[in-house]
Every structure is written in C-alpha cells, then in structure tokens.
Design a protein around this motif. Structure first.
Motif, PDB file in Angstrom:
ATOM      1  N   ILE A 106       0.829  -1.206   0.000  1.00  0.00           N
ATOM      2  CA  ILE A 106       0.000   0.000   0.000  1.00  0.00           C
ATOM      3  C   ILE A 106       0.862   1.255   0.000  1.00  0.00           C
ATOM      4  O   ILE A 106       0.638   2.175  -0.766  1.00  0.00           O
ATOM      5  CB  ILE A 106      -0.984   0.011   1.189  1.00  0.00           C
ATOM      6  N   LYS A 107       1.875   1.293   0.886  1.00  0.00           N
ATOM      7  CA  LYS A 107       2.712   2.490   1.000  1.00  0.00           C
ATOM      8  C   LYS A 107       4.014   2.281   0.244  1.00  0.00           C
ATOM      9  O   LYS A 107       4.865   1.511   0.661  1.00  0.00           O
ATOM     10  CB  LYS A 107       2.989   2.796   2.468  1.00  0.00           C
ATOM     11  N   MET A 108       4.129   2.969  -0.907  1.00  0.00           N
ATOM     12  CA  MET A 108       5.351   2.911  -1.711  1.00  0.00           C
ATOM     13  C   MET A 108       5.685   4.318  -2.189  1.00  0.00           C
ATOM     14  O   MET A 108       4.798   5.167  -2.282  1.00  0.00           O
ATOM     15  CB  MET A 108       5.155   1.997  -2.929  1.00  0.00           C
ATOM     16  N   PRO A 109       6.948   4.553  -2.531  1.00  0.00           N
ATOM     17  CA  PRO A 109       7.315   5.871  -3.053  1.00  0.00           C
ATOM     18  C   PRO A 109       6.758   6.096  -4.456  1.00  0.00           C
ATOM     19  O   PRO A 109       6.353   5.161  -5.138  1.00  0.00           O
ATOM     20  CB  PRO A 109       8.847   5.826  -3.076  1.00  0.00           C
ATOM     21  N   LEU A 110       6.736   7.356  -4.863  1.00  0.00           N
ATOM     22  CA  LEU A 110       6.324   7.810  -6.185  1.00  0.00           C
ATOM     23  C   LEU A 110       4.813   7.696  -6.388  1.00  0.00           C
ATOM     24  O   LEU A 110       4.150   8.678  -6.681  1.00  0.00           O
ATOM     25  CB  LEU A 110       7.091   7.069  -7.287  1.00  0.00           C
ATOM     26  N   LEU A 111       4.278   6.514  -6.224  1.00  0.00           N
ATOM     27  CA  LEU A 111       2.849   6.297  -6.390  1.00  0.00           C
ATOM     28  C   LEU A 111       2.440   5.191  -5.430  1.00  0.00           C
ATOM     29  O   LEU A 111       3.011   4.103  -5.457  1.00  0.00           O
ATOM     30  CB  LEU A 111       2.570   5.876  -7.845  1.00  0.00           C
ATOM     31  N   SER A 112       1.455   5.463  -4.582  1.00  0.00           N
ATOM     32  CA  SER A 112       1.043   4.467  -3.588  1.00  0.00           C
ATOM     33  C   SER A 112       0.417   3.247  -4.260  1.00  0.00           C
ATOM     34  O   SER A 112      -0.028   3.309  -5.409  1.00  0.00           O
ATOM     35  CB  SER A 112       0.025   5.077  -2.621  1.00  0.00           C
ATOM     36  N   GLY A 113       0.366   2.155  -3.508  1.00  0.00           N
ATOM     37  CA  GLY A 113      -0.260   0.936  -4.019  1.00  0.00           C
ATOM     38  C   GLY A 113      -1.725   1.143  -4.330  1.00  0.00           C
ATOM     39  O   GLY A 113      -2.254   0.563  -5.280  1.00  0.00           O
ATOM     40  N   ILE A 114      -2.398   1.983  -3.534  1.00  0.00           N
ATOM     41  CA  ILE A 114      -3.827   2.242  -3.761  1.00  0.00           C
ATOM     42  C   ILE A 114      -4.030   2.964  -5.094  1.00  0.00           C
ATOM     43  O   ILE A 114      -4.874   2.577  -5.897  1.00  0.00           O
ATOM     44  CB  ILE A 114      -4.423   3.046  -2.584  1.00  0.00           C
ATOM     45  N   LYS A 115      -3.211   3.993  -5.339  1.00  0.00           N
ATOM     46  CA  LYS A 115      -3.345   4.730  -6.608  1.00  0.00           C
ATOM     47  C   LYS A 115      -2.939   3.852  -7.796  1.00  0.00           C
ATOM     48  O   LYS A 115      -3.583   3.889  -8.846  1.00  0.00           O
ATOM     49  CB  LYS A 115      -2.515   6.011  -6.558  1.00  0.00           C
ATOM     50  N   ALA A 116      -1.894   3.080  -7.619  1.00  0.00           N
ATOM     51  CA  ALA A 116      -1.469   2.163  -8.680  1.00  0.00           C
ATOM     52  C   ALA A 116      -2.573   1.143  -8.966  1.00  0.00           C
ATOM     53  O   ALA A 116      -2.866   0.838 -10.128  1.00  0.00           O
ATOM     54  CB  ALA A 116      -0.174   1.457  -8.295  1.00  0.00           C
ATOM     55  N   ALA A 117      -3.195   0.626  -7.910  1.00  0.00           N
ATOM     56  CA  ALA A 117      -4.266  -0.371  -8.066  1.00  0.00           C
ATOM     57  C   ALA A 117      -5.435   0.203  -8.860  1.00  0.00           C
ATOM     58  O   ALA A 117      -6.017  -0.483  -9.705  1.00  0.00           O
ATOM     59  CB  ALA A 117      -4.739  -0.857  -6.707  1.00  0.00           C
ATOM     60  N   ARG A 118      -5.775   1.456  -8.597  1.00  0.00           N
ATOM     61  CA  ARG A 118      -6.876   2.090  -9.342  1.00  0.00           C
ATOM     62  C   ARG A 118      -6.581   2.096 -10.845  1.00  0.00           C
ATOM     63  O   ARG A 118      -7.446   1.771 -11.662  1.00  0.00           O
ATOM     64  CB  ARG A 118      -7.093   3.527  -8.851  1.00  0.00           C
ATOM     65  N   ILE A 119      -5.362   2.462 -11.194  1.00  0.00           N
ATOM     66  CA  ILE A 119      -4.981   2.519 -12.605  1.00  0.00           C
ATOM     67  C   ILE A 119      -4.951   1.111 -13.208  1.00  0.00           C
ATOM     68  O   ILE A 119      -5.450   0.883 -14.311  1.00  0.00           O
ATOM     69  CB  ILE A 119      -3.623   3.236 -12.774  1.00  0.00           C
ATOM     70  N   ILE A 120      -4.389   0.172 -12.469  1.00  0.00           N
ATOM     71  CA  ILE A 120      -4.319  -1.224 -12.945  1.00  0.00           C
ATOM     72  C   ILE A 120      -5.723  -1.771 -13.177  1.00  0.00           C
ATOM     73  O   ILE A 120      -5.985  -2.437 -14.177  1.00  0.00           O
ATOM     74  CB  ILE A 120      -3.516  -2.100 -11.952  1.00  0.00           C
ATOM     75  N   LYS A 121      -6.648  -1.464 -12.269  1.00  0.00           N
ATOM     76  CA  LYS A 121      -8.041  -1.923 -12.420  1.00  0.00           C
ATOM     77  C   LYS A 121      -8.708  -1.242 -13.605  1.00  0.00           C
ATOM     78  O   LYS A 121      -9.342  -1.903 -14.423  1.00  0.00           O
ATOM     79  CB  LYS A 121      -8.848  -1.629 -11.151  1.00  0.00           C
ATOM     80  N   GLU A 122      -8.588   0.103 -13.691  1.00  0.00           N
ATOM     81  CA  GLU A 122      -9.232   0.856 -14.771  1.00  0.00           C
ATOM     82  C   GLU A 122      -8.768   0.380 -16.138  1.00  0.00           C
ATOM     83  O   GLU A 122      -9.571   0.264 -17.058  1.00  0.00           O
ATOM     84  CB  GLU A 122      -8.932   2.349 -14.633  1.00  0.00           C
ATOM     85  N   GLU A 123      -7.472   0.126 -16.264  1.00  0.00           N
ATOM     86  CA  GLU A 123      -6.915  -0.272 -17.559  1.00  0.00           C
ATOM     87  C   GLU A 123      -6.909  -1.791 -17.756  1.00  0.00           C
ATOM     88  O   GLU A 123      -6.422  -2.281 -18.776  1.00  0.00           O
ATOM     89  CB  GLU A 123      -5.499   0.292 -17.710  1.00  0.00           C
ATOM     90  N   GLU A 124      -7.422  -2.523 -16.767  1.00  0.00           N
ATOM     91  CA  GLU A 124      -7.489  -3.994 -16.820  1.00  0.00           C
ATOM     92  C   GLU A 124      -6.127  -4.597 -17.156  1.00  0.00           C
ATOM     93  O   GLU A 124      -5.987  -5.409 -18.059  1.00  0.00           O
ATOM     94  CB  GLU A 124      -8.564  -4.453 -17.801  1.00  0.00           C
ATOM     95  N   LEU A 125      -5.111  -4.191 -16.385  1.00  0.00           N
ATOM     96  CA  LEU A 125      -3.735  -4.634 -16.626  1.00  0.00           C
ATOM     97  C   LEU A 125      -3.386  -5.919 -15.887  1.00  0.00           C
ATOM     98  O   LEU A 125      -2.367  -6.540 -16.184  1.00  0.00           O
ATOM     99  CB  LEU A 125      -2.754  -3.530 -16.214  1.00  0.00           C
ATOM    100  N   ALA A 126      -4.196  -6.296 -14.894  1.00  0.00           N
ATOM    101  CA  ALA A 126      -3.989  -7.541 -14.150  1.00  0.00           C
ATOM    102  C   ALA A 126      -5.365  -8.118 -13.849  1.00  0.00           C
ATOM    103  O   ALA A 126      -6.329  -7.375 -13.661  1.00  0.00           O
ATOM    104  CB  ALA A 126      -3.231  -7.277 -12.850  1.00  0.00           C
ATOM    105  N   GLU A 127      -5.448  -9.451 -13.808  1.00  0.00           N
ATOM    106  CA  GLU A 127      -6.748 -10.068 -13.520  1.00  0.00           C
ATOM    107  C   GLU A 127      -7.223  -9.753 -12.113  1.00  0.00           C
ATOM    108  O   GLU A 127      -8.411  -9.596 -11.883  1.00  0.00           O
ATOM    109  CB  GLU A 127      -6.685 -11.581 -13.733  1.00  0.00           C
ATOM    110  N   THR A 128      -6.294  -9.692 -11.169  1.00  0.00           N
ATOM    111  CA  THR A 128      -6.685  -9.423  -9.793  1.00  0.00           C
ATOM    112  C   THR A 128      -5.539  -8.775  -9.033  1.00  0.00           C
ATOM    113  O   THR A 128      -4.387  -8.857  -9.451  1.00  0.00           O
ATOM    114  CB  THR A 128      -7.164 -10.722  -9.087  1.00  0.00           C
ATOM    115  N   ILE A 129      -5.885  -8.132  -7.930  1.00  0.00           N
ATOM    116  CA  ILE A 129      -4.897  -7.415  -7.124  1.00  0.00           C
ATOM    117  C   ILE A 129      -5.070  -7.791  -5.658  1.00  0.00           C
ATOM    118  O   ILE A 129      -6.193  -7.900  -5.162  1.00  0.00           O
ATOM    119  CB  ILE A 129      -5.067  -5.890  -7.269  1.00  0.00           C
TER     120      ILE A 129
END
Length: 194
Positions: A55-78
């Motif tokens: 969840i807490k990472m530099p540059l972009l948090s895991g939560i924000k990254a997850a939103r983008i990954i979900k929106e763009e359907e880049l991974a089946e699950t997170i």
C-alpha cells in the motif's frame, strides 16, 4: 508455467521472501518492483494473473497504482500487502475492488491461500466480464435486426417473418452478418429521410 505475478514493495527483503515462496509453489514471478509507477508498467508489459502491491510505496502508492491497474485492466486481480491494518486502508482496498489483503510479515501459510483465492476470483471476474460483452453484443444485434425489420415492414409492406427472411437472405447472398445488413438498411433509411 505457473500463473504470472507482479510483486511491488519498497522493501527488497519482503520482495525476496515472497518471490521465493511463490516460485517454490510453481508461480511465475514476472516482475519485482519497488514503487507504484513501476508496478503499473510491469502490469502493462506482462498482463499478470495477479499484482501483489504494498500500500505504502514511493512515487505512487499501491492504492493509486491499483486504481490505474483496475481501470486499464492490466492484471486479472490485485492483492494488497501492507504493514498497516487500520480500517481506513481496508475501506480504500474495498473501494478499489481488491481481492485480498495481507498484513506483513507474511509467511507461506498466510500468503498461499490468499493468492490462490484471489487468482480464482480474478478468473471468475474475467469470465463474467466476457459473458457481459457477449450478451451486450447479442442484444445490440437483436436491436439492429429488429429495427431493420420494422423499416422493411413499413417501406415494403412485409410481414415480420418476411422482413426477417429478407435480411437473412441478403446476409447469405452478400456473405456478411445479419447485423451488418441490418445496419445498412437502417443507414439507407436514414439517408432517404424516412
């Protein structure tokens, strides 16, 4: 080759431990990254079955990254991986649509069931989304054909069955789908101003 997994955590020792456990269990760890931005890029490149994000990472948090990954359907699950288990993080995870939540330190006994269940749920979601696409396509086809039938019934005085048969015959003669013929009939009707 096992299911593809991207691991994102800013603690190298955590990545090493988790990667070792997953590799021993037959999973294919395709990327190990240390921030949310790189997690997104790794998911774009590999289209993994699962992204395991701190969840807490530099540059972009895991939560924000997850939103983008979900929106763009880049991974089946997170699945989220975190040292924090407070209600705020859990509610954010639910809001994003995460399939699992692991609290560090993680061991084999706690990691594997969450990973296996999350991957299974991710596969179910992919199937559901695919079924929805198929149903929407069929509905769109039915609507077009129905509209084209109505146009033929009005313009040529045909019965519903005769209008349908005409569309089907044109489809076979022109070697294209009934949906395409229906679309042409509708466009032609609109151009004529009927």
């Amino acid at each position: 080759m096992g299911k593809k997994i991207v691991i994102a955590d800013d603690e190298p020792i955590t990545i090493m431990d988790i990667s070792e456990i997953l590799t021993e269990e037959g999973y294919n760890v395709v990327a190990e990254v240390s921030d949310g931005f790189d997690a997104i890029e790794a998911c774009r490149q590999h289209k993994p079955d699962l992204a395991l994000l701190d969840i807490k990472m530099p540059l972009l948090s895991g939560i924000k990254a997850a939103r983008i990954i979900k929106e763009e359907e880049l991974a089946e699950t997170i699945v989220f991986l975190t040292a924090y288990s407070n209600k705020d993080f859990i509610s954010q995870a639910k809001e994003v649509g995460i399939m699992g939540y692991l609290v560090k330190p993680v061991d084999k006994a706690s990691l594997l069931p969450v990973i296996e269940l999350a991957i299974a749920k991710g596969e179910e979601m992919v199937d559901i989304k695919e079924n929805i696409k198929v149903l929407k396509s069929k509905l769109e086809k039915r609507k077009l054909i129905s509209r084209a039938k109505g146009i033929l019934m009005d313009s040529e005085g045909l019965s519903e069955e005769a209008a349908y048969n005409k569309i089907r015959k044109l489809s076979m003669d022109k070697r294209c789908s009934m949906k395409e013929i229906a679309h042409v009939i509708i466009i032609n009707n609109n151009c004529l101003g009927n």
